[in-house]
Design an enzyme around this catalytic site. Structure first.
Site, PDB file in Angstrom:
ATOM      1  N   GLU A 287       0.867  -1.181   0.000  1.00 23.04           N
ATOM      2  CA  GLU A 287       0.000   0.000   0.000  1.00 23.04           C
ATOM      3  C   GLU A 287       0.900   1.226   0.000  1.00 23.04           C
ATOM      4  OE1 GLU A 287      -3.141  -0.164  -0.658  1.00 23.04           O
ATOM      5  OE2 GLU A 287      -2.785  -2.320  -0.765  1.00 23.04           O
ATOM      6  N   CYS A 321      -1.490   9.197   3.941  1.00 25.14           N
ATOM      7  CA  CYS A 321      -1.595   8.786   2.539  1.00 25.14           C
ATOM      8  C   CYS A 321      -2.917   9.285   1.986  1.00 25.14           C
ATOM      9  CB  CYS A 321      -1.504   7.284   2.437  1.00 25.14           C
ATOM     10  SG  CYS A 321      -2.689   6.441   3.479  1.00 25.14           S
TER      11      CYS A 321
HETATM   12  P1  NAP Z   1       8.917   4.657   3.393  1.00 21.90           P
HETATM   13  O1  NAP Z   1      10.033   5.597   3.445  1.00 21.90           O
HETATM   14  O2  NAP Z   1       8.629   3.978   2.102  1.00 21.90           O
HETATM   15  O3  NAP Z   1       9.189   3.560   4.526  1.00 21.90           O
HETATM   16  C1  NAP Z   1       8.253   2.550   4.823  1.00 21.90           C
HETATM   17  C2  NAP Z   1       8.965   1.369   5.434  1.00 21.90           C
HETATM   18  O4  NAP Z   1       9.823   0.769   4.462  1.00 21.90           O
HETATM   19  C3  NAP Z   1       9.854   1.754   6.611  1.00 21.90           C
HETATM   20  O5  NAP Z   1       9.733   0.762   7.598  1.00 21.90           O
HETATM   21  C4  NAP Z   1      11.230   1.741   5.986  1.00 21.90           C
HETATM   22  O6  NAP Z   1      12.263   1.515   6.908  1.00 21.90           O
HETATM   23  C5  NAP Z   1      11.105   0.595   5.021  1.00 21.90           C
HETATM   24  N1  NAP Z   1      12.113   0.580   3.960  1.00 21.90           N
HETATM   25  C6  NAP Z   1      12.809   1.619   3.451  1.00 21.90           C
HETATM   26  N2  NAP Z   1      13.648   1.206   2.480  1.00 21.90           N
HETATM   27  C7  NAP Z   1      13.469  -0.137   2.366  1.00 21.90           C
HETATM   28  C8  NAP Z   1      14.046  -1.148   1.534  1.00 21.90           C
HETATM   29  N3  NAP Z   1      14.963  -0.855   0.620  1.00 21.90           N
HETATM   30  N4  NAP Z   1      13.625  -2.416   1.701  1.00 21.90           N
HETATM   31  C9  NAP Z   1      12.685  -2.732   2.612  1.00 21.90           C
HETATM   32  N5  NAP Z   1      12.121  -1.822   3.424  1.00 21.90           N
HETATM   33  C10 NAP Z   1      12.505  -0.539   3.309  1.00 21.90           C
HETATM   34  O7  NAP Z   1       7.555   5.358   3.844  1.00 21.90           O
HETATM   35  P2  NAP Z   1       7.305   6.245   5.139  1.00 21.90           P
HETATM   36  O8  NAP Z   1       8.020   7.533   4.983  1.00 21.90           O
HETATM   37  O9  NAP Z   1       7.540   5.450   6.356  1.00 21.90           O
HETATM   38  O10 NAP Z   1       5.740   6.466   5.057  1.00 21.90           O
HETATM   39  C11 NAP Z   1       5.151   7.452   4.267  1.00 21.90           C
HETATM   40  C12 NAP Z   1       4.618   6.865   2.974  1.00 21.90           C
HETATM   41  O11 NAP Z   1       3.701   5.829   3.271  1.00 21.90           O
HETATM   42  C13 NAP Z   1       3.837   7.869   2.136  1.00 21.90           C
HETATM   43  O12 NAP Z   1       4.158   7.680   0.785  1.00 21.90           O
HETATM   44  C14 NAP Z   1       2.385   7.470   2.389  1.00 21.90           C
HETATM   45  O13 NAP Z   1       1.490   7.835   1.369  1.00 21.90           O
HETATM   46  C15 NAP Z   1       2.507   5.989   2.517  1.00 21.90           C
HETATM   47  N6  NAP Z   1       1.375   5.419   3.232  1.00 21.90           N
HETATM   48  C16 NAP Z   1       0.449   4.708   2.539  1.00 21.90           C
HETATM   49  C17 NAP Z   1      -0.657   4.181   3.183  1.00 21.90           C
HETATM   50  C18 NAP Z   1      -1.690   3.399   2.446  1.00 21.90           C
HETATM   51  O14 NAP Z   1      -2.485   2.738   3.084  1.00 21.90           O
HETATM   52  N7  NAP Z   1      -1.720   3.453   1.141  1.00 21.90           N
HETATM   53  C19 NAP Z   1      -0.802   4.387   4.555  1.00 21.90           C
HETATM   54  C20 NAP Z   1       0.178   5.105   5.245  1.00 21.90           C
HETATM   55  C21 NAP Z   1       1.258   5.615   4.571  1.00 21.90           C
HETATM   56  P3  NAP Z   1      13.149   2.764   7.455  1.00 21.90           P
HETATM   57  O15 NAP Z   1      12.244   3.570   8.289  1.00 21.90           O
HETATM   58  O16 NAP Z   1      14.219   2.082   8.230  1.00 21.90           O
HETATM   59  O17 NAP Z   1      13.663   3.486   6.243  1.00 21.90           O
END
Ligand code: NAP
Ligand code: MG
Length: 519
Positions: A287, A321
């Site tokens: 997501e 999001c």
């Molecule tokens: P993110 O930067 O993509 O990180 C999400 C998770 O992925 C974190 O636990 C992160 O760990 C991990 N991660 C990062 N690089 C990775 C890799 N190479 N391999 C595996 N895992 C990795 O997102 P965020 O900043 O936490 O959250 C914001 C985003 O989430 C926004 O784009 C928002 O729209 C989206 N979101 C979507 C929904 C939905 O339901 N559609 C709901 C909530 C949020 P680290 O923290 O250690 O980097």
């Protein structure tokens, strides 16, 4: 254990003195525990690593919320093996027993509701009502998935075949890697984790590096309920260093991710590549981001529309999001709408989220602050800045003024790219049809809303507004478990519909068993 029908956990009314006092005392109690150390949990064993990292309060950047052990590649191997081992017994535990863990966790979280909310107020800068809603949603997920698991484990309908006794069973998949974001650090983390576990899978949870402490609280809660060792393993660490190897591991059966489009697509690709010894196609639930729009028609109650736009655009500093990041307004009411909107935005109070008067807290970290400021600079060129536009008066944290940029073109960067901060682009549309066309014209498709009094236009929006979660005459944030199953179209993700009746299927595989009977 009969829990009765599912009902959403009510939000706390903080205008009541007793509720305010309860939250204040929770904030105090959690404050006395800030700076504590948290371990990895692998196969029930607590592992303290030599290197650790600090989770900081984004409202007071010097304040350490917790020190967290930092997993490495070697821990990935151990955690996946522990989960794989635990799976053999856990999958055989009766479904009702597995559901009971979720129900007990819900009871306990309800009892300690404000404590969980207080952790989020400190760790990610949620205001009181935002933190309260996050905790309520986490409770909802536990209650809802606990019940859903009972439904999926019960008899399933198959068409009778003469001479056969037939059956369809749902079986768990195996080891799941759960990777949540920081923005709903309790609800989404607990929702994905509990869905995986209740269906009989085992999990390695890699929390967001911006919100590992609230995840550790949840893990400790399940531990305290006696969840068998190895069913839930906790592995904080960097996304690239730990997340990648977890996804790539040949024993990983599925990945449940919520976060940015970039990371989600990377995970999807990584998971698709089979590793030596791997015996399945990994399932990926991803997501991702949004560029959500609210369409404001000419035939509208402007005050109601302004209120919905403000709540959707600036709730939790626009870091949802589902946040409204585009208001698409019919030219006939554009100027009147902007005037009212500007007044409301200018009046929003930015401050420390511990203070119940604050309506906006800080953004999550320095990097986010920089990125958002860059987008504001782009917005000044692409449109007309009419409110906010930079750091807020509150210092000591990552505070930004709620920002409003008008006259943005539909194809401008500000209208196409997810900003994830308190920045709203306002776009002028020729008419309702034009507004819907603009609304659909991004690569995303998560949430959207329409404000109009015209029933025919509402009908048209139902047919044409292509988003996973469409709202009519209400804000586009605040999806409720059960009532608004949540998940997006297009680059917003795999449309998993968290909190809906289809969700647990993503953690299961169906087995059909046909037995010949009689002659
Ligand atoms: P993110 O930067 O993509 O990180 C999400 C998770 O992925 C974190 O636990 C992160 O760990 C991990 N991660 C990062 N690089 C990775 C890799 N190479 N391999 C595996 N895992 C990795 O997102 P965020 O900043 O936490 O959250 C914001 C985003 O989430 C926004 O784009 C928002 O729209 C989206 N979101 C979507 C929904 C939905 O339901 N559609 C709901 C909530 C949020 P680290 O923290 O250690 O980097
Ligand atoms: Mg933090």
């Amino acid at each position: 254990m009969d829990r009765g029908e599912f009902r959403n956990e009510p939000f706390t009314d903080f205008s009541k003195p007793e509720n305010r006092a309860a939250m204040e005392s929770a904030l105090e109690s959690v404050a006395s525990r800030l700076g504590t150390s948290y371990d990895l949990v692998i196969g029930g064993e607590h592992v303290r690593t030599e290197s650790s990292f600090a989770s900081l309060n984004p409202g007071r950047k010097e304040q350490v919320v917790g020190r967290v052990s930092k997993g490495t590649k070697e821990h990935v191997e151990r955690a996946i093996r522990a989960a794989s081992q635990a799976f053999h017994d856990w999958k055989r535990v009766p479904a009702a027993e597995r559901s009971a863990y979720l129900f007990r966790a819900a009871d306990e979280m309800r009892r300690r509701k404000h404590e969980f909310s207080a952790w989020m107020i400190y760790e990610v800068g949620k205001t009181w009502p935002e933190a309260d809603a996050d905790t309520a949603e986490a409770i909802d997920f536990l209650e809802f998935y606990g019940r859903e698991n009972l439904r999926y484990s019960g008899p399933q309908q198959v068409t009778p075949v003469p001479g056969e006794n037939n059956q369809l069973l749902y079986l768990p998949l195996g080891v799941g890697v759960v990777v949540p974001p920081w923005n709903f650090p309790l609800a989404i983390m607990a929702g994905m984790t509990s869905a995986a576990i209740v269906t009989g899978n085992s999990v390695v949870l890699k929390p967001s590096s911006d919100a590992p402490v609230i995840a550790a609280q949840f893990v400790a809660l399940l531990e305290s309920l006696g969840l068998p060792k190895g069913v839930l393993n906790f592995l904080p660490g960097s996304g690239a260093e730990v997340g990648g190897p977890l996804v790539a591991h040949p024993l990983t059966r599925f990945v449940c991710f919520t976060g940015s489009k970039e990371v989600g697509l990377h995970i999807n690709e990584l998971a698709a590549r089979p590793q030596p010894g791997q015996r399945w196609i990994k399932r990926v639930v991803a997501e991702m981001g949004g560029k959500d729009a609210i369409v404001v028609d000419r035939d509208v109650d402007l005050d109601q529309a302004v209120q919905g736009v403000v709540a959707s655009a600036y709730g939790f500093q626009g870091q949802k999001c589902s946040a409204c990041s585009r208001a698409i307004v019919d030219a006939a009411v554009y100027d009147a709408f902007l005037t009212k909107l500007k007044d409301r935005v200018d009046a929003l109070r930015v401050g420390l989220p511990e203070d119940p008067q604050s309506q906006l807290g800080p953004v999550i970290n320095e990097k986010a602050m920089k990125t958002i400021e860059e987008y504001i600079a782009v917005g000044r060129k692409e449109g007309r800045l009419i409110a906010g536009g930079g750091p807020a008066a509150e210092t000591g944290g990552f505070f930004l003024k709620p920002t409003l940029i008008a006259d943005v073109e539909p194809k401008a960067r500000l209208a196409q790219e997810e900003i994830f901060g308190p920045v709203l682009a306002v776009i002028k549309a020729k008419d309702f049809g034009d507004a819907l066309r603009i609304a659909n014209d991004t690569e995303f498709g998560l949430t959207g809303a329409v404000y109009t009094r015209d029933p025919q236009k509402l009908e048209r929006a139902r047919r044409e507004f292509f988003v996973g979660n469409l709202y009519l005459n209400r804000k586009c944030t605040g999806a409720l478990v059960g009532g608004h199953p949540f998940g997006g179209f297009n680059m917003s993700g795999t449309d998993s519909k968290a909190g809906g009746r289809d969700y647990l299927l993503l953690f299961l595989q169906a087995q059909s068993i046909a037995e010949k009977v009689g002659g």
